[in-house]
Design a protein around this motif. Structure first.
Motif, short mmCIF file in Angstrom:
data_model
loop_
_atom_site.label_atom_id
_atom_site.label_comp_id
_atom_site.label_asym_id
_atom_site.label_seq_id
_atom_site.Cartn_x
_atom_site.Cartn_y
_atom_site.Cartn_z
N THR A 7 23.77 4.14 59.88
CA THR A 7 24.22 5.38 60.53
C THR A 7 23.07 6.37 60.67
OG1 THR A 7 24.88 6.46 58.44
CG2 THR A 7 26.53 5.09 59.55
N ARG B 132 21.90 7.05 64.66
CA ARG B 132 22.48 8.31 65.14
C ARG B 132 21.49 9.44 64.86
NH1 ARG B 132 24.83 5.19 67.44
NH2 ARG B 132 27.07 4.88 67.71
N TYR C 56 32.11 7.01 61.30
CA TYR C 56 30.81 7.66 61.13
C TYR C 56 29.94 7.49 62.37
CZ TYR C 56 31.82 7.66 56.07
OH TYR C 56 32.37 7.85 54.83
N PRO D 181 29.16 11.37 64.00
CA PRO D 181 28.16 11.52 62.94
C PRO D 181 28.03 12.96 62.46
CG PRO D 181 27.10 11.28 65.08
CD PRO D 181 28.56 11.06 65.31
N ARG E 157 25.18 9.66 57.77
CA ARG E 157 26.14 10.43 58.58
C ARG E 157 27.54 10.06 58.11
NH1 ARG E 157 20.84 11.32 59.53
NH2 ARG E 157 20.30 11.59 61.71
#
Length: 437
Positions: free
Chosen positions: A145, A149, A234, A238, A285
């Protein structure tokens, strides 16, 4: 076939995570980390927690033998590492013994057991290893994540949180004013959530060895499903949390260089036009929804049918976790609402699957899913309106949460009052008699 299919799917998922971890982070994935712990120093908590869950399928004599073997193997590892002056990370001096015993029980089940005994022992080993693999998988997913992101949506969530009166800012000030004792207690509760989960799970699974089967529904299943489905959100939404976006961050992650402003917890963020903001490639995130809240709520739900002490402990863990998530600045208030709606929907789906889908179960799952999706859409596309009209949107958020809670309580009480229909085995269809020649 069901267990074989689930095993193949799980293996494929772990292989995919292994490849993603090496591609995005250049670090070993869950499979490599798990294999390393056969010899290298591991974190003992998940391994001994997994061993405890595995031992629910053993008799008391076998449990003492398994626990003694695990401790004995760990003593050997500690002595050998001390003799060769091996470097051992802090807090990882032992734990290999628990993994060795679980693997040994799997081999024992395949080679020395047959029929239902083999299946039960393999299920116990699988349950214990799933707890360990879940931790490894979660760590890898959080890394993904952060790497995939680059921007976060915290300004949207912080703006929407004005509808609730900025509870994270309020809780943060209260926690700082309450002194170090309460801070240490909440920190311990927040960090040791798995300990409470194992305690409740062991109570629910206490009769597995005597009955020769697992109960239809128990906490471990809910924990695993939450951990499987929750992190997918997520990637869609995020968020890193107020202490990272509006505060100094914490040691080793985040910091003022990535923060929008140094406001938490004394000054609520001003109402403006939110937009995605870039953040580092390290901080997970993992804020929307609050899975810590979801797991603590699951512990609370599953402790309701236990003895009084377990019920009190479940309530304490839920309240303390809510206070910690807000007071330490890890989550916004709207995250907690989303987390509770999420876990109640998951619980309803699992119980409906066990009982057989009926009208009440389908309606509850559909309603919970709709409310959860509506919350995410509102946080993303209506945060300014929510902040400008808190008198309207604040009660609406609480009403949506209360409606899901009421629906879950009403439906589960109805289920408890009416036993689940008995599923009869399918009978072979009658075949036409062979014609005489």
């Amino acid at each position: 076939m069901l267990w074989a299919t689930a095993g193949v799917v799980a293996l494929g998922f772990l292989v995919a995570l292994e490849i993603a971890a090496r591609r995005y982070g250049g670090v070993p994935g869950p499979i490599t980390n798990q294999v390393r712990e056969v010899l290298f120093p591991p974190k003992p908590g998940p391994l001994y927690g997994g061993l405890a869950l595995m031992m629910v399928v053993l008799g008391w004599r076998q449990r003492f033998i398994a626990a003694g073997a695990a401790v004995g193997i760990d003593v050997v590892f500690v002595v050998v590492r001390w003799a060769v002056d091996a470097e051992v990370p802090e807090g990882q001096a032992f734990g290999n013994g628990a993994l060795w015993v679980m693997l040994g029980c799997a081999v024992f089940a395949v080679t020395r057991r047959t029929g239902r005994e083999r299946i039960l022992l393999l299920k116990g080993v699988g349950l214990g290893l799933l707890l360990v693999a879940g931790r490894k998988t979660g760590d890898t997913w959080l890394l993904i994540t952060a790497k995939t992101r680059p921007t976060v949506l915290d300004p949207y969530v912080a703006t929407a949180d004005h509808a609730l009166g900025d509870p994270s800012w309020l809780a943060g000030r209260l926690l700082r004013a309450s002194g170090p004792v309460s801070t240490h207690i909440l920190d311990l509760v927040y960090a040791q959530l798995a300990v409470a989960a194992v305690a409740v799970a062991l109570y629910q699974l206490r009769n597995v060895a005597a009955e020769g089967r697992f109960p239809r529904h128990h906490l471990v299943r809910t924990f695993l499903v939450i951990g499987l489905l929750g992190p997918a959100v997520y990637m869609i939404f995020p968020v890193v949390g107020p202490i990272f976006t509006y505060g100094p961050g914490t040691s080793g992650t985040g910091g003022l260089q990535w923060a929008v402003a140094d406001l938490w917890p004394h000054t609520p963020p001003p109402i403006g036009i939110p937009h995605p903001v870039p953040y580092d490639g390290i901080t997970p995130r993992n804020c929307m929804p609050s899975l810590h809240t979801a797991w603590a709520t699951a512990i609370f739900i599953h402790s309701r049918k236990g003895p009084r002490l377990l019920r009190y402990a479940g309530t304490f863990w839920l309240v303390s976790t809510l206070g910690a998530t807000l007071g330490f600045g890890y989550h916004y208030g709207v995250d907690l609402i989303a987390g509770v709606v999420f876990v109640l929907t998951v619980e309803a789906a699992l119980r409906s699957f066990d009982r057989g889908w009926d009208r009440q179960g389908i309606q509850l799952v559909a309603y919970g899913t709709t409310v959860f999706a509506a919350l995410l859409v509102a946080y993303r596309y209506l945060p300014v309106e929510m902040a400008k009209y808190p008198v309207v949107f604040g009660p609406l958020l609480l009403l949506a949460l209360a409606s899901v809670i009421y629906g879950y309580v009403w439906t589960t009480r109805l289920w408890d009052a009416t036993p689940a229909p008995v599923r009869l085995p399918r009978q072979a269809e009658p075949q036409p008699a062979a014609e005489l020649v």
